[in-house]
Design an enzyme around this catalytic site. Sequence first.
Site, PDB file in Angstrom:
ATOM      1  N   GLU A  42     101.930  48.168  44.958  1.00 53.55           N
ATOM      2  CA  GLU A  42     103.078  47.289  44.727  1.00 53.55           C
ATOM      3  C   GLU A  42     102.790  46.360  43.540  1.00 53.55           C
ATOM      4  OE1 GLU A  42     105.755  44.092  47.316  1.00 53.55           O
ATOM      5  OE2 GLU A  42     103.663  44.467  47.874  1.00 53.55           O
ATOM      6  N   LYS A 107     113.128  47.135  46.968  1.00 46.11           N
ATOM      7  CA  LYS A 107     112.583  46.662  48.243  1.00 46.11           C
ATOM      8  C   LYS A 107     113.649  45.948  49.077  1.00 46.11           C
ATOM      9  CE  LYS A 107     108.665  43.873  49.959  1.00 46.11           C
ATOM     10  NZ  LYS A 107     107.545  42.992  49.517  1.00 46.11           N
ATOM     11  N   CYS A 141     105.544  47.640  51.138  1.00 47.51           N
ATOM     12  CA  CYS A 141     104.838  46.557  51.819  1.00 47.51           C
ATOM     13  C   CYS A 141     105.531  46.052  53.095  1.00 47.51           C
ATOM     14  CB  CYS A 141     104.594  45.418  50.827  1.00 47.51           C
ATOM     15  SG  CYS A 141     103.202  44.329  51.271  1.00 47.51           S
TER      16      CYS A 141
END
Length: 253
Positions: A42, A107, A141
Amino acid sequence: MRTNLKISGLNFDITWKDKERNFHNIEQQFQDRSADLLMLPEMFSTGFYMNAAEIADRNEETLKWMKSFAARRNSAVCGSASVFDDGSFLNRFYFVKPDGSYQFYDKRHLFTYSGEDQSYSKGKERVIVEYKGWRILLQVCYDLRFPVFSRNNDDYDAVIYVANWPETRIDAWTTLLKARAIENQSYVFGLNRIGTDGNNLNYPESSYCFFADGSIISETENHFVSAEFNSDELKKYRGRFQFLDDRDSFEIF
């Protein structure tokens, strides 16, 4: 579907807010390594930094480098970067193929604990890419903590997570990766960064690939974590244990 898919992820110690240095270091690390898919963590070009206005790509700097790198290595390349697009800052996970074509996932779940939601806008779409016949769900994540969003509706074969997940919560990272593999009867590859970032957070080597039964199939050597997906093994396992047939029906959006 191609029977085997080889993946190599770099347990990368990201240089804080220095894109060119990170691009150079990645190229040096991958110099003698090949795979169908090369994975990066990331925000691999800057580190997980919350002042988006300072670091965000405004001219597709990271994407352009990824396209060049994918073409030169004749491999797909994936990883996330901070970008500014259409008036918003986004944590964007790119999946770039050797021919330069690409898809991206923004995300969805922003890490409020660090203030990510104050700097970045959340993604609106769930994204599955197809590569060499494999259907791969892209996740970043904090998405790992939200199983509904990654629920397998018989629409993917593998999930890949890229992360900056610190040592203080690393048990949750490992446990949840394994859980996502078991509950979705899929390969799950989680790639975390290593080292220490500009916020003095430590990141141990903690990247793994799990098979659909929760067993670890990855190998780690010289800061690389590698694994090989096998479609015959996945099909055989799903055929023997048809748990996905009993899943609940629902719509996320």
